[in-house]
Design a protein around this motif. Structure first.
Motif, PDB file in Angstrom:
ATOM      1  N   TYR A  15       0.744  -1.003  -0.239  1.00 50.22           N
ATOM      2  CA  TYR A  15      -0.253  -0.610  -0.083  1.00 50.22           C
ATOM      3  C   TYR A  15       1.062   1.259  -0.077  1.00 50.22           C
ATOM      4  CZ  TYR A  15      -4.283  -3.182   0.972  1.00 50.22           C
ATOM      5  OH  TYR A  15      -4.791  -3.508   0.930  1.00 50.22           O
ATOM      6  N   ARG A  16       0.866   2.118  -0.500  1.00 54.79           N
ATOM      7  CA  ARG A  16       1.061   2.988  -0.920  1.00 54.79           C
ATOM      8  C   ARG A  16       0.642   4.680  -0.874  1.00 54.79           C
ATOM      9  NH1 ARG A  16       6.306   2.298  -2.811  1.00 54.79           N
ATOM     10  NH2 ARG A  16       7.227   0.631  -3.999  1.00 54.79           N
ATOM     11  N   LYS A  17       1.260   5.856   0.191  1.00 57.90           N
ATOM     12  CA  LYS A  17      -0.134   6.876   0.127  1.00 57.90           C
ATOM     13  C   LYS A  17      -0.044   7.685  -1.311  1.00 57.90           C
ATOM     14  CE  LYS A  17       1.752   8.068   4.407  1.00 57.90           C
ATOM     15  NZ  LYS A  17       2.508   9.199   5.691  1.00 57.90           N
ATOM     16  N   ILE A  18      -1.592   8.320  -1.462  1.00 54.46           N
ATOM     17  CA  ILE A  18      -2.433   9.143  -1.847  1.00 54.46           C
ATOM     18  C   ILE A  18      -2.010  10.517  -1.672  1.00 54.46           C
ATOM     19  CG2 ILE A  18      -4.062   9.483  -3.216  1.00 54.46           C
ATOM     20  CD1 ILE A  18      -5.504   7.313  -1.975  1.00 54.46           C
ATOM     21  N   LYS A  19      -0.800  10.774  -2.731  1.00 56.63           N
ATOM     22  CA  LYS A  19      -0.593  12.441  -2.558  1.00 56.63           C
ATOM     23  C   LYS A  19      -0.995  13.133  -3.810  1.00 56.63           C
ATOM     24  CE  LYS A  19       4.165  11.193  -1.313  1.00 56.63           C
ATOM     25  NZ  LYS A  19       5.813  10.962  -1.895  1.00 56.63           N
ATOM     26  N   GLN A  20      -2.369  14.314  -3.218  1.00 60.84           N
ATOM     27  CA  GLN A  20      -2.734  15.692  -3.792  1.00 60.84           C
ATOM     28  C   GLN A  20      -2.028  16.600  -4.370  1.00 60.84           C
ATOM     29  OE1 GLN A  20      -5.411  16.731  -1.016  1.00 60.84           O
ATOM     30  NE2 GLN A  20      -7.351  15.826  -1.962  1.00 60.84           N
ATOM     31  N   LYS A  21      -2.370  16.844  -5.662  1.00 59.78           N
ATOM     32  CA  LYS A  21      -1.558  17.853  -6.840  1.00 59.78           C
ATOM     33  C   LYS A  21      -1.641  19.125  -5.946  1.00 59.78           C
ATOM     34  CE  LYS A  21      -1.090  14.766 -10.850  1.00 59.78           C
ATOM     35  NZ  LYS A  21      -1.298  14.829 -12.241  1.00 59.78           N
ATOM     36  N   LYS A  22      -1.106  20.130  -6.294  1.00 57.64           N
ATOM     37  CA  LYS A  22      -0.980  21.906  -5.972  1.00 57.64           C
ATOM     38  C   LYS A  22      -1.799  21.947  -6.219  1.00 57.64           C
ATOM     39  CE  LYS A  22       3.141  22.286  -3.650  1.00 57.64           C
ATOM     40  NZ  LYS A  22       4.801  23.277  -4.223  1.00 57.64           N
ATOM     41  N   THR A  24      -4.823  20.304  -7.509  1.00 54.79           N
ATOM     42  CA  THR A  24      -6.057  19.536  -7.642  1.00 54.79           C
ATOM     43  C   THR A  24      -6.638  20.743  -5.868  1.00 54.79           C
ATOM     44  OG1 THR A  24      -5.602  17.716  -8.188  1.00 54.79           O
ATOM     45  CG2 THR A  24      -7.469  17.748  -6.461  1.00 54.79           C
ATOM     46  N   LYS A  25      -5.566  20.512  -4.786  1.00 55.00           N
ATOM     47  CA  LYS A  25      -5.776  21.777  -4.036  1.00 55.00           C
ATOM     48  C   LYS A  25      -6.211  22.411  -3.868  1.00 55.00           C
ATOM     49  CE  LYS A  25      -2.148  18.764  -0.806  1.00 55.00           C
ATOM     50  NZ  LYS A  25      -1.454  19.104  -0.027  1.00 55.00           N
ATOM     51  N   PHE A  26      -5.201  23.695  -4.594  1.00 58.00           N
ATOM     52  CA  PHE A  26      -6.440  24.711  -5.323  1.00 58.00           C
ATOM     53  C   PHE A  26      -7.551  25.549  -5.934  1.00 58.00           C
ATOM     54  CE2 PHE A  26      -7.064  28.236  -7.927  1.00 58.00           C
ATOM     55  CZ  PHE A  26      -6.320  29.805  -7.214  1.00 58.00           C
ATOM     56  N   ALA A  27      -7.949  23.899  -6.747  1.00 53.21           N
ATOM     57  CA  ALA A  27      -9.439  23.743  -6.930  1.00 53.21           C
ATOM     58  C   ALA A  27     -10.414  23.666  -6.285  1.00 53.21           C
ATOM     59  CB  ALA A  27      -9.383  22.398  -8.434  1.00 53.21           C
ATOM     60  N   PHE A  29      -9.599  24.197  -2.965  1.00 57.66           N
ATOM     61  CA  PHE A  29     -10.115  25.760  -2.444  1.00 57.66           C
ATOM     62  C   PHE A  29     -11.267  26.751  -2.782  1.00 57.66           C
ATOM     63  CE2 PHE A  29      -8.320  29.919  -1.602  1.00 57.66           C
ATOM     64  CZ  PHE A  29      -8.213  30.256  -0.053  1.00 57.66           C
ATOM     65  N   LEU A  30     -10.379  27.324  -4.545  1.00 60.58           N
ATOM     66  CA  LEU A  30     -11.382  27.787  -4.926  1.00 60.58           C
ATOM     67  C   LEU A  30     -12.659  27.452  -4.716  1.00 60.58           C
ATOM     68  CD1 LEU A  30     -10.764  30.532  -6.446  1.00 60.58           C
ATOM     69  CD2 LEU A  30     -10.703  28.986  -8.745  1.00 60.58           C
ATOM     70  N   LEU A  31     -13.101  26.967  -4.719  1.00 60.97           N
ATOM     71  CA  LEU A  31     -14.313  25.953  -5.005  1.00 60.97           C
ATOM     72  C   LEU A  31     -15.294  26.101  -3.510  1.00 60.97           C
ATOM     73  CD1 LEU A  31     -16.671  24.817  -6.351  1.00 60.97           C
ATOM     74  CD2 LEU A  31     -16.444  22.691  -5.568  1.00 60.97           C
ATOM     75  N   PHE A  32     -14.310  26.386  -2.558  1.00 61.82           N
ATOM     76  CA  PHE A  32     -14.720  26.255  -1.234  1.00 61.82           C
ATOM     77  C   PHE A  32     -15.382  28.668  -0.875  1.00 61.82           C
ATOM     78  CE2 PHE A  32     -13.268  28.107   2.940  1.00 61.82           C
ATOM     79  CZ  PHE A  32     -14.583  27.097   3.660  1.00 61.82           C
ATOM     80  N   VAL A  33     -14.392  28.860  -1.405  1.00 59.90           N
ATOM     81  CA  VAL A  33     -14.069  29.917  -1.602  1.00 59.90           C
ATOM     82  C   VAL A  33     -15.968  30.949  -2.110  1.00 59.90           C
ATOM     83  CG1 VAL A  33     -13.676  32.584  -2.408  1.00 59.90           C
ATOM     84  CG2 VAL A  33     -11.940  30.366  -0.834  1.00 59.90           C
ATOM     85  N   LEU A  34     -15.700  30.644  -3.651  1.00 52.73           N
ATOM     86  CA  LEU A  34     -17.170  30.302  -4.599  1.00 52.73           C
ATOM     87  C   LEU A  34     -18.589  31.062  -3.699  1.00 52.73           C
ATOM     88  CD1 LEU A  34     -15.396  29.723  -7.961  1.00 52.73           C
ATOM     89  CD2 LEU A  34     -16.332  32.222  -6.863  1.00 52.73           C
ATOM     90  N   ALA A  35     -18.446  28.689  -3.469  1.00 53.59           N
ATOM     91  CA  ALA A  35     -19.594  28.211  -2.671  1.00 53.59           C
ATOM     92  C   ALA A  35     -19.735  29.346  -1.133  1.00 53.59           C
ATOM     93  CB  ALA A  35     -19.136  27.222  -2.146  1.00 53.59           C
ATOM     94  N   SER A  36     -18.237  29.433  -0.411  1.00 54.67           N
ATOM     95  CA  SER A  36     -19.003  30.292   0.946  1.00 54.67           C
ATOM     96  C   SER A  36     -19.188  32.214  -0.003  1.00 54.67           C
ATOM     97  CB  SER A  36     -17.457  30.458   1.299  1.00 54.67           C
ATOM     98  OG  SER A  36     -17.293  29.499   2.014  1.00 54.67           O
TER      99      SER A  36
END
Length: 325
Positions: A15-22, A24-27, A29-36
């Motif tokens: 088993y290996r850890k899943i590493k998120q791309k930067k 994806t993280k930004f997307a 974050f942006l979605l959270f800001v727009l929803a808020s």
């Protein structure tokens, strides 16, 4: 604490850890800001349209609107009072004033029909209180038209009143010779025996016997049209044109007290009793003409004699005796 996610690697059988791309993280974050932001904006609009969130300016506008509604209500009550008074005036106008002067009444349709076109109040529509404002404006316009119609009617009544006053003054309404100066009323209107030929013929006036020189009075207001002796049989005579179709003739005068074209009033002395022309004795032969036709003068003696005197004169005038001319 952030959850750690793994995936199974078949090559290494581990088993290996899943590493998120930067990105994806930004997307995320942006979605959270727009929803808020969207949620916040919607919540703000909801609050603006509730009574729990009013600015001082909003409260001032609400008070002004309420005040305007009160003023419109007061205005409508005053218009109710004006309408009641105007209806009373219109009723008197139709059933009293216009009736008295023989003028046709004005119908309710002509008085009250709304003259407003479909687009007249278009600029007042589309607001919260448009119905109140439009209905009040319509009432004001209707009342304005009613007042204009009534004003025009009263102008007409005034003109008719002035004409009526002139008519009443022009109608020959008194005897040409006063009762106290009369010897007798010798002959009336109708078929009588001619004093010279003794033939029965139409006598187109009334004969008033009196002493030579007794004053003769104009029986109504008018203008002297004739004062001469050129008409056959009448001798010195006067014709007064009263207007409204009336003329009077006074014949066999001793002398005149007027001139052609002179304006005279009822009761003015225009001449004196004589026996000129085709006359048997001093008297005033008096005729009344209406619209070119000879009428009985007896129908016009209401200005200076009583009912008893009228009855007495009527009995004498209706006797078929001999005329004096």
């Amino acid at each position: 604490m952030t959850k750690v996610k793994y995936y199974y690697d078949p090559e290494s059988l581990a088993y290996r850890k899943i590493k998120q791309k930067k990105s994806t993280k930004f997307a995320y974050f942006l979605l959270f800001v727009l929803a808020s932001a969207s949620f916040g904006f919607v919540s703000f609009l909801v609050l603006l349209n509730t009574p729990y969130f009013e600015t001082p300016k909003d409260k001032l506008l609400v008070r002004e609107i309420d005040n305007l509604k009160i003023n419109y209500a007061i205005l409508n009550r005053k218009m109710d009072q004006i309408d009641e008074v105007l209806n009373n005036i219109e009723d008197r106008d139709n059933n009293l004033y216009r009736l008295y002067f023989n003028a046709a009444p004005i119908s309710d349709e002509d008085r009250k029909t709304n003259i407003a076109s479909n687009n007249r109040y278009k600029e007042l529509e589309g607001f919260n209180n448009s119905e109140l404002v439009v209905n009040t404006s319509k009432r004001v316009d209707v009342l304005t038209k009613e007042l204009a119609v009534q004003s025009k009617s009263l102008d007409q009544i005034l003109a008719l009143a002035k004409t009526k006053e002139k008519l009443l003054a022009a109608i020959p309404a008194i005897q040409p010779v006063k009762n106290e100066n009369l010897k007798r009323m010798a002959s009336g209107f109708g078929y009588r025996s001619d004093p010279f030929t003794k033939v029965r013929k139409m006598h187109e006036g009334m004969d008033f016997t009196a002493k030579m020189g007794t004053p003769i009075y104009a029986t109504g207001d008018g203008t002297i049209e004739r004062a001469d002796n050129t008409a056959s049989g009448y001798g010195n005579h006067i014709v007064i044109r009263h207007g409204f179709g009336y003329e009077t003739l006074y014949a066999h005068l001793y002398k005149y007290n007027c001139r052609i074209g002179q304006r005279v009033k009822r009761g003015d002395i225009i001449g004196y009793v004589g026996s000129t022309g085709r006359s048997e004795a001093p008297h005033c032969h008096y005729e009344v003409h209406k619209d070119g036709k000879v009428v009985n003068p007896l129908n016009f003696y209401y200005g200076n004699i009583s009912a008893a005197e009228y009855v007495a004169i009527s009995k004498i005038a209706n006797q078929e005796n001999q005329s004096l001319d």
